[in-house]
Design an enzyme around this catalytic site. Structure first.
Site, PDB file in Angstrom:
ATOM      1  N   ARG B  54       0.814  -1.203   0.000  1.00  0.00           N
ATOM      2  CA  ARG B  54       0.000   0.000   0.000  1.00  0.00           C
ATOM      3  C   ARG B  54       0.857   1.267   0.000  1.00  0.00           C
ATOM      4  O   ARG B  54       0.657   2.170  -0.812  1.00  0.00           O
ATOM      5  CB  ARG B  54      -0.876  -0.028   1.248  1.00  0.00           C
ATOM      6  CG  ARG B  54      -1.913   1.021   1.333  1.00  0.00           C
ATOM      7  CD  ARG B  54      -2.739   0.738   2.566  1.00  0.00           C
ATOM      8  NE  ARG B  54      -3.243  -0.616   2.493  1.00  0.00           N
ATOM      9  CZ  ARG B  54      -4.376  -0.925   1.885  1.00  0.00           C
ATOM     10  NH1 ARG B  54      -5.108   0.020   1.339  1.00  0.00           N
ATOM     11  NH2 ARG B  54      -4.774  -2.172   1.833  1.00  0.00           N
ATOM     12  N   THR B  55       1.820   1.325   0.896  1.00  0.00           N
ATOM     13  CA  THR B  55       2.685   2.503   0.985  1.00  0.00           C
ATOM     14  C   THR B  55       3.516   2.650  -0.292  1.00  0.00           C
ATOM     15  O   THR B  55       3.665   3.744  -0.834  1.00  0.00           O
ATOM     16  CB  THR B  55       3.617   2.389   2.210  1.00  0.00           C
ATOM     17  OG1 THR B  55       2.827   2.173   3.368  1.00  0.00           O
ATOM     18  CG2 THR B  55       4.436   3.639   2.389  1.00  0.00           C
ATOM     19  N   LYS B  83      24.728  -9.247  -0.235  1.00  0.00           N
ATOM     20  CA  LYS B  83      26.189  -9.335  -0.365  1.00  0.00           C
ATOM     21  C   LYS B  83      26.883  -8.584   0.763  1.00  0.00           C
ATOM     22  O   LYS B  83      28.070  -8.320   0.704  1.00  0.00           O
ATOM     23  CB  LYS B  83      26.629  -8.806  -1.727  1.00  0.00           C
ATOM     24  CG  LYS B  83      26.215  -9.727  -2.879  1.00  0.00           C
ATOM     25  CD  LYS B  83      26.740  -9.220  -4.212  1.00  0.00           C
ATOM     26  CE  LYS B  83      26.255 -10.147  -5.345  1.00  0.00           C
ATOM     27  NZ  LYS B  83      26.457  -9.547  -6.662  1.00  0.00           N
ATOM     28  N   ARG B 104      11.632   2.085   3.625  1.00  0.00           N
ATOM     29  CA  ARG B 104      10.889   1.340   4.632  1.00  0.00           C
ATOM     30  C   ARG B 104      11.839   0.306   5.215  1.00  0.00           C
ATOM     31  O   ARG B 104      12.514  -0.404   4.463  1.00  0.00           O
ATOM     32  CB  ARG B 104       9.717   0.620   3.969  1.00  0.00           C
ATOM     33  CG  ARG B 104       8.943  -0.293   4.882  1.00  0.00           C
ATOM     34  CD  ARG B 104       7.591   0.274   5.131  1.00  0.00           C
ATOM     35  NE  ARG B 104       6.752  -0.479   6.011  1.00  0.00           N
ATOM     36  CZ  ARG B 104       5.533  -0.091   6.351  1.00  0.00           C
ATOM     37  NH1 ARG B 104       5.079   1.061   5.884  1.00  0.00           N
ATOM     38  NH2 ARG B 104       4.797  -0.798   7.152  1.00  0.00           N
ATOM     39  N   HIS B 132       6.090   6.913  10.848  1.00  0.00           N
ATOM     40  CA  HIS B 132       5.572   6.753   9.485  1.00  0.00           C
ATOM     41  C   HIS B 132       4.977   8.098   9.093  1.00  0.00           C
ATOM     42  O   HIS B 132       3.773   8.260   8.956  1.00  0.00           O
ATOM     43  CB  HIS B 132       4.509   5.647   9.488  1.00  0.00           C
ATOM     44  CG  HIS B 132       4.080   5.232   8.125  1.00  0.00           C
ATOM     45  ND1 HIS B 132       4.735   5.592   6.971  1.00  0.00           N
ATOM     46  CD2 HIS B 132       3.032   4.458   7.708  1.00  0.00           C
ATOM     47  CE1 HIS B 132       4.123   5.063   5.931  1.00  0.00           C
ATOM     48  NE2 HIS B 132       3.103   4.379   6.352  1.00  0.00           N
TER      49      HIS B 132
END
Lengths: 307, 307, 307
Positions: B54-55, B83, B104, B132
């Site tokens: 959604r974000t 890596k 995120r 957020h």
């Protein structure tokens, strides 16, 4: 008027609406660069609850070539559905972001549910073994463009006629045009389902025959529609192995066919068409993929009401 | 001046800067197509170290609708971090390619670290249970647009007030505006943390009360902010099951509320809002998702210094 | 004439063709916004049969910054190859949708096979331990831009010279220019392969020496090319641990070097360059990533025949 409409089943469109889409596709084929800014600022979302690279690519390419953008997911794992969200909520949320949605789902009927809750157009890109209407549009545009007509044709369908939804949809679609005939080539185990024979072909008095070998059909057909024998449709491996190699097209069989016959295949193929056939001018399955992109471009423009 | 700035916490922005963003969002809402080429040639990168469809969709849609492009990853597996690369190196590399980064991350503070090493703006799109900020911007723009103001409001917050970061941020954000009051609706186990009461509400002499049932609050509130009771916040399944169904909004409860009350929800919902409520005009949670896209469009334009 | 050509190995390009690409890259560096609509309506496809975020980002950013779009997959799982499709069929299908293809594949030679069946340009973005020609273009453009020349240079190569394909390609590439010398810095176990010494360096009478410590080399070199000691190249963990920390660049070693020496690294690094070196002006590995994007922009424009 196609603006704002959904496309869930191939039969959602009248013959006039199909012509409208195909005519626009013709225009795009003639001059694709005329359309490279047609969808500037528009957004398509691909909601693929099961992977299908080819279908996804075709829609993404179509939207991108029109100047539009694409957001989406290509498998459900990384999506909010993991948090228990319903299809109704997902579609209503993405409808806030996007202008048109393309949905692929393993469950039959899922795109129909989405369409009920959506205020943007929903296109079914395959729901289980059920419907895949843009594949049918692709097949029709390919035939219309390369044969010049959608009527007065003898169509051979070969391979898995039992589970192959693309063949079922194609037969239904071509049954709407005048004077088409079908030659159905398959082993007994993979014959066309009874309901197609009864409710489509016999009901409309459409000429058809069922044969066991490709050789019996090659001479008379205008179009050979080859299908993949999908491993995932079989319950045991033995049946799959026994049948998958039975109906392979090669140059020897091609030699029996008309000079203007064309070979279609929804792709990907496994081995049902020998590589040697690829260089035959009548093998048009890669062209068909290209027509698939063009017809999706036309469809997007129509559903968005831009053309 | 927001050009080149990062957005790590909601409180990074002054009230004047918030107004600047919201005013631009208003302009976009009025005429979105005016902005479809504003970010031509600009690139946003989404660095999602944990999935959040959604974000991600909201940021991608925002950038695409401005004419910009997006590159990124939506889960870390396929990325160079496998890596052994540090966040510092990753951000410095993507800063070579992109003009703005959205991150995120499951670890609190990761976007802050990235911002320290980045010479392009970094936007925190959620770091663990921490911050957020663009969700808070979304909530504020929704309230400002639909209620016409961000002050003189009585806000009911319902559900998981203990772990729900969106509620914490919203309370902090709305505490900056005059004469707002809060009604905190939750079971004892999921009450608002002590530090919010002490350091935010009491410190600023903000009126609030804590209640156990929705019925006690419905009559007086202007805004009902519903939250999901997230399974992942619980240590045992039993507690989750006992509490998740306690605070469900339905039409019966809606009947108690003011006619111009609005219901917000950060989505996705599970079952804390009954489907029957969706058709109530006061249910604005899908509109809220749309405002989320618009406020991100405004934010991107401001951080890039284009508007 | 580069239009329609493939790039499979670095040596596919003549020195004149390299100059053509680098000259265009210079133009882009001078005024990138001049090119933001150069590829409007064009489509690049990324066929990544193994993940490589950095390389994928670089190509996607390049195409997007030119106004073009990207479709693709970043790992093969979600792709049609799962249904048993050959590379030949995959490339012929995506060639229906896209104008240029970038392929990464764990098997050596796969991009070459794709190129044989493709009627759009194919760029090799790494095939196993074999070739990665756009990394070489990146290295050359970085050197050309920052040193002003590609000849009369003393190049130090440090680290895993046995398995590091980027070093092998760089040595071959720089051996085509006049009067370059090499200092090869590695432990005995990771020395440059015999065939490079014999078939490239000795054959062309190019001066080189092999040393065991960085200190022996630092004073005389113009360019230090650092490489990662990749865990995946080792058969046992013990050897990896013993060797990975041996050749670490730090400020102490940097103090020995010329004032206009530059340090390159293909990235991602693990620990072979200490973080303290990052703030040294001679550390240009992040700039190098940016040149990587610019050179890919130039390459795309050339292969598409737009410039």
């Amino acid at each position: 008027m196609l603006k704002g409409r959904n496309l869930i089943e191939p039969m959602d469109l009248t013959l006039e609406e199909l012509d409208e889409i195909f005519d626009l596709a013709d225009e795009i084929i003639k001059d694709p660069r005329k359309f490279i800014h047609a969808c500037d600022g528009y957004l398509l979302t691909t909601l693929f609850y099961e992977p299908s690279t080819r279908t996804r690519f075709s829609f993404e390419a179509a939207m991108n070539r029109l100047g539009g953008s694409v957001i989406g997911f290509s498998e459900p794992n990384a999506s909010s559905v993991a948090k228990g969200e319903s299809i109704a909520d997902t579609i209503r949320t993405v409808a806030c972001y996007a202008d048109i949605a393309v949905m692929r789902h393993p469950k039959e009927g899922a795109p129909q549910v989405a369409a009920q809750y959506s205020d943007i157009p929903v296109v079914n890109a395959g729901d289980g073994g059920h419907q895949h209407p843009t594949q049918t549009l692709t097949d029709l545009l390919t035939i219309r463009t390369l044969k010049g007509r959608l009527n007065n044709l003898t169509i051979g369908c070969c391979g898995d006629l039992k589970f192959g939804r693309t063949v079922h949809s194609l037969i239904k679609a071509l049954s709407r045009y005048e004077n088409n005939k079908f030659v159905l080539i398959s082993p007994e185990e993979l014959e066309i389902p009874e309901y197609i024979k009864k409710e489509v072909l016999k009901k409309k008095n459409i000429e058809f025959k069922q044969v066991r070998t490709m050789e019996e059909a090659m001479k008379e057909i205008d179009i050979l529609y080859m299908t993949r024998v999908q491993r995932e449709r079989f319950f045991n491996e033995e049946d799959y192995i026994k049948l998958k190699d039975t109906y392979i097209l090669d140059n020897e069989k091609m030699n029996l066919a008309k000079e203007d016959m064309i070979v279609l295949h929804p792709l990907p193929r496994v081995n049902e068409i020998a590589y040697e056939v690829d260089s035959d001018n009548r093998a048009v399955y890669f062209k068909q993929a290209k027509y698939g992109m063009y017809v999706r471009m036309a469809l997007i423009l129509k559903l968005l009401g831009i053309y």
